[in-house]
Design a protein around this motif. Structure first.
Motif, PDB file in Angstrom:
ATOM      1  N   MET A  63       0.838  -1.201   0.000  1.00 56.54           N
ATOM      2  CA  MET A  63       0.000   0.000   0.000  1.00 56.54           C
ATOM      3  C   MET A  63       0.871   1.249   0.000  1.00 56.54           C
ATOM      4  O   MET A  63       1.940   1.279   0.576  1.00 56.54           O
ATOM      5  N   GLN A  64       0.368   2.250  -0.653  1.00 52.64           N
ATOM      6  CA  GLN A  64       1.017   3.557  -0.656  1.00 52.64           C
ATOM      7  C   GLN A  64       0.018   4.607  -0.206  1.00 52.64           C
ATOM      8  O   GLN A  64      -1.196   4.376  -0.218  1.00 52.64           O
ATOM      9  N   LYS A  65       0.526   5.763   0.168  1.00 57.28           N
ATOM     10  CA  LYS A  65      -0.329   6.829   0.668  1.00 57.28           C
ATOM     11  C   LYS A  65      -0.003   8.157   0.011  1.00 57.28           C
ATOM     12  O   LYS A  65       1.121   8.380  -0.441  1.00 57.28           O
ATOM     13  N   ILE A  66      -0.998   9.054  -0.007  1.00 53.24           N
ATOM     14  CA  ILE A  66      -0.739  10.468  -0.188  1.00 53.24           C
ATOM     15  C   ILE A  66      -0.913  11.087   1.191  1.00 53.24           C
ATOM     16  O   ILE A  66      -1.932  10.860   1.864  1.00 53.24           O
ATOM     17  N   ILE A  67       0.103  11.800   1.643  1.00 48.54           N
ATOM     18  CA  ILE A  67       0.170  12.306   3.011  1.00 48.54           C
ATOM     19  C   ILE A  67       0.385  13.818   2.973  1.00 48.54           C
ATOM     20  O   ILE A  67       1.256  14.312   2.249  1.00 48.54           O
ATOM     21  N   ILE A  68      -0.416  14.545   3.745  1.00 50.59           N
ATOM     22  CA  ILE A  68      -0.230  15.986   3.857  1.00 50.59           C
ATOM     23  C   ILE A  68       0.541  16.264   5.144  1.00 50.59           C
ATOM     24  O   ILE A  68       0.062  15.987   6.239  1.00 50.59           O
ATOM     25  N   ASP A  69       1.750  16.776   5.023  1.00 50.89           N
ATOM     26  CA  ASP A  69       2.632  16.947   6.171  1.00 50.89           C
ATOM     27  C   ASP A  69       2.251  18.160   7.014  1.00 50.89           C
ATOM     28  O   ASP A  69       1.641  19.118   6.528  1.00 50.89           O
ATOM     29  N   GLN A  70       2.664  18.123   8.283  1.00 45.32           N
ATOM     30  CA  GLN A  70       2.344  19.201   9.215  1.00 45.32           C
ATOM     31  C   GLN A  70       2.884  20.538   8.730  1.00 45.32           C
ATOM     32  O   GLN A  70       2.253  21.585   8.949  1.00 45.32           O
ATOM     33  N   GLU A  71       4.032  20.532   8.068  1.00 41.93           N
ATOM     34  CA  GLU A  71       4.621  21.777   7.584  1.00 41.93           C
ATOM     35  C   GLU A  71       3.662  22.514   6.644  1.00 41.93           C
ATOM     36  O   GLU A  71       3.643  23.749   6.599  1.00 41.93           O
ATOM     37  N   PHE A  72       2.882  21.743   5.882  1.00 44.01           N
ATOM     38  CA  PHE A  72       1.888  22.353   5.012  1.00 44.01           C
ATOM     39  C   PHE A  72       0.741  22.944   5.827  1.00 44.01           C
ATOM     40  O   PHE A  72       0.313  24.079   5.597  1.00 44.01           O
ATOM     41  N   TRP A  73       0.237  22.173   6.800  1.00 41.79           N
ATOM     42  CA  TRP A  73      -0.900  22.651   7.599  1.00 41.79           C
ATOM     43  C   TRP A  73      -0.537  23.885   8.427  1.00 41.79           C
ATOM     44  O   TRP A  73      -1.409  24.701   8.740  1.00 41.79           O
ATOM     45  N   ASP A  74       0.729  24.024   8.761  1.00 43.63           N
ATOM     46  CA  ASP A  74       1.155  25.213   9.499  1.00 43.63           C
ATOM     47  C   ASP A  74       0.924  26.485   8.686  1.00 43.63           C
ATOM     48  O   ASP A  74       0.723  27.571   9.251  1.00 43.63           O
ATOM     49  N   ILE A  75       0.943  26.350   7.351  1.00 41.25           N
ATOM     50  CA  ILE A  75       0.743  27.502   6.473  1.00 41.25           C
ATOM     51  C   ILE A  75      -0.711  27.615   6.029  1.00 41.25           C
ATOM     52  O   ILE A  75      -1.274  28.707   5.966  1.00 41.25           O
ATOM     53  N   PHE A  76      -1.326  26.475   5.754  1.00 39.92           N
ATOM     54  CA  PHE A  76      -2.658  26.460   5.154  1.00 39.92           C
ATOM     55  C   PHE A  76      -3.615  25.542   5.928  1.00 39.92           C
ATOM     56  O   PHE A  76      -3.991  24.469   5.450  1.00 39.92           O
ATOM     57  N   PRO A  77      -4.035  25.944   7.110  1.00 37.23           N
ATOM     58  CA  PRO A  77      -4.858  25.059   7.940  1.00 37.23           C
ATOM     59  C   PRO A  77      -6.270  24.813   7.432  1.00 37.23           C
ATOM     60  O   PRO A  77      -6.922  23.854   7.856  1.00 37.23           O
ATOM     61  N   GLU A  78      -6.771  25.648   6.520  1.00 38.56           N
ATOM     62  CA  GLU A  78      -8.161  25.522   6.077  1.00 38.56           C
ATOM     63  C   GLU A  78      -8.313  24.857   4.710  1.00 38.56           C
ATOM     64  O   GLU A  78      -9.439  24.675   4.234  1.00 38.56           O
ATOM     65  N   VAL A  79      -7.228  24.466   4.094  1.00 36.21           N
ATOM     66  CA  VAL A  79      -7.295  23.862   2.765  1.00 36.21           C
ATOM     67  C   VAL A  79      -7.949  22.483   2.826  1.00 36.21           C
ATOM     68  O   VAL A  79      -7.782  21.732   3.794  1.00 36.21           O
ATOM     69  N   GLU A  80      -8.698  22.166   1.783  1.00 30.45           N
ATOM     70  CA  GLU A  80      -9.227  20.817   1.602  1.00 30.45           C
ATOM     71  C   GLU A  80      -8.803  20.301   0.239  1.00 30.45           C
ATOM     72  O   GLU A  80      -8.767  21.058  -0.739  1.00 30.45           O
ATOM     73  N   ILE A  81      -8.479  19.013   0.175  1.00 30.05           N
ATOM     74  CA  ILE A  81      -7.972  18.410  -1.057  1.00 30.05           C
ATOM     75  C   ILE A  81      -8.772  17.152  -1.353  1.00 30.05           C
ATOM     76  O   ILE A  81      -8.828  16.231  -0.536  1.00 30.05           O
ATOM     77  N   ALA A  82      -9.410  17.120  -2.518  1.00 32.61           N
ATOM     78  CA  ALA A  82     -10.128  15.925  -2.957  1.00 32.61           C
ATOM     79  C   ALA A  82      -9.145  14.992  -3.657  1.00 32.61           C
ATOM     80  O   ALA A  82      -8.425  15.424  -4.568  1.00 32.61           O
ATOM     81  N   VAL A  83      -9.102  13.742  -3.223  1.00 30.13           N
ATOM     82  CA  VAL A  83      -8.221  12.750  -3.853  1.00 30.13           C
ATOM     83  C   VAL A  83      -9.048  11.547  -4.270  1.00 30.13           C
ATOM     84  O   VAL A  83     -10.036  11.202  -3.618  1.00 30.13           O
ATOM     85  N   MET A  84      -8.639  10.913  -5.358  1.00 34.06           N
ATOM     86  CA  MET A  84      -9.338   9.735  -5.875  1.00 34.06           C
ATOM     87  C   MET A  84      -8.422   9.014  -6.849  1.00 34.06           C
ATOM     88  O   MET A  84      -7.404   9.564  -7.287  1.00 34.06           O
ATOM     89  N   THR A  85      -8.755   7.789  -7.173  1.00 34.43           N
ATOM     90  CA  THR A  85      -7.958   7.008  -8.117  1.00 34.43           C
ATOM     91  C   THR A  85      -8.870   6.390  -9.175  1.00 34.43           C
ATOM     92  O   THR A  85     -10.078   6.244  -8.985  1.00 34.43           O
ATOM     93  N   ALA A  86      -8.266   6.034 -10.302  1.00 31.62           N
ATOM     94  CA  ALA A  86      -8.964   5.330 -11.376  1.00 31.62           C
ATOM     95  C   ALA A  86      -8.046   4.231 -11.891  1.00 31.62           C
ATOM     96  O   ALA A  86      -6.837   4.440 -12.034  1.00 31.62           O
ATOM     97  N   LYS A  87      -8.618   3.070 -12.167  1.00 32.54           N
ATOM     98  CA  LYS A  87      -7.822   1.912 -12.586  1.00 32.54           C
ATOM     99  C   LYS A  87      -8.326   1.368 -13.928  1.00 32.54           C
ATOM    100  O   LYS A  87      -9.486   1.547 -14.304  1.00 32.54           O
TER     101      LYS A  87
END
Length: 236
Positions: free
Chosen positions: A1-25
């Motif tokens: 398994m692999q992940k997409i991970i949003i690191d704390q360093e990002f949230w320190d700058i942009f705490p209100e951002v939301e990101i939609a993620v999805m995959t297609a096979k």
């Protein structure tokens, strides 16, 4: 398994951002029989509603991204990818047809004014992180051969090999770009405006619907990443 991970360093700058993620096979990027011939033309026309005023920088969608880009270090002249799409549409020089997958997600990006990245899952090495660069991480942009380096303090997407998107959502890497032979995709689409939460969800649903109706591709369930839900597992 692999992940997409949003690191704390990002949230320190942009705490209100939301990101939609999805995959297609199981994608066939040669099958465009059900893609409307005028899909991109219509999307370019719809896009103009987001940027009615001059200069383009005063329109709320563009201004929000410009303001966001002032909060971290960027390469000179870097703009969010959706600004480029909207600018072309506004100037009647809209984006043209590229390939079925790109055309479909570009149509959503134009009509809803959100940046959409589509990366080849099979070319991603290890986990994907949205993070702040230390500086010196390598990057090869689409359409170019010269290797660049991320700046210290630059917001980037990276995997275990190198940067896959510079200046957050400015330019994608040639290494993981979708091509005619792509079989599996990872999508991510950022919203930086809390008052556009419903638009963001609608855009994600539109992407899912269009891939099903036009390309006979089922996108996996949409996951929204935020400061309380920071990672998404994907399986090749």
């Amino acid at each position: 398994m692999q992940k997409i991970i949003i690191d704390q360093e990002f949230w320190d700058i942009f705490p209100e951002v939301e990101i939609a993620v999805m995959t297609a096979k199981g994608i066939d990027n040669h099958n465009d029989a059900d893609v409307p011939d005028d899909l991109i033309r219509r999307a370019n026309e719809v896009a103009k509603k987001w940027v009615p005023d001059d200069p383009i920088s005063i329109n709320p969608v563009v201004k929000a991204w410009r303001d966001a880009y002032r909060k971290f270090r960027t390469k000179k002249g870097a703009r969010n990818a959706v600004e480029n799409l909207l600018k072309r549409a506004k100037n009647d020089k809209g984006v043209g047809n590229i390939n079925p997958i790109v055309d479909v997600y570009n149509s959503v990006s134009l009509e809803y004014a959100f940046p959409i990245a589509a990366e080849d899952l099979d070319k991603i090495i290890g986990d994907v992180h949205l993070t702040v660069a230390k500086g010196g991480e390598t990057f090869t942009p689409i359409g170019e051969d010269e290797i660049e380096e991320a700046l210290p303090g630059e917001v980037v997407y990276r995997d275990d090999k190198d940067v896959i998107s510079r200046c957050w959502a400015w330019r994608d890497s040639a290494r993981v770009a979708d091509t005619d032979n792509t079989k599996n995709l990872l999508f991510y689409m950022e919203n930086i405006q809390p008052d556009r939460k419903n638009d963001h969800l609608a855009a994600a649903e539109a992407l899912k619907t269009r891939f099903h109706d036009y390309l006979n591709i089922d996108i996996n369930d949409i996951t929204i990443l935020n400061k309380d839900n920071r990672d998404f597992v994907f399986v090749k």
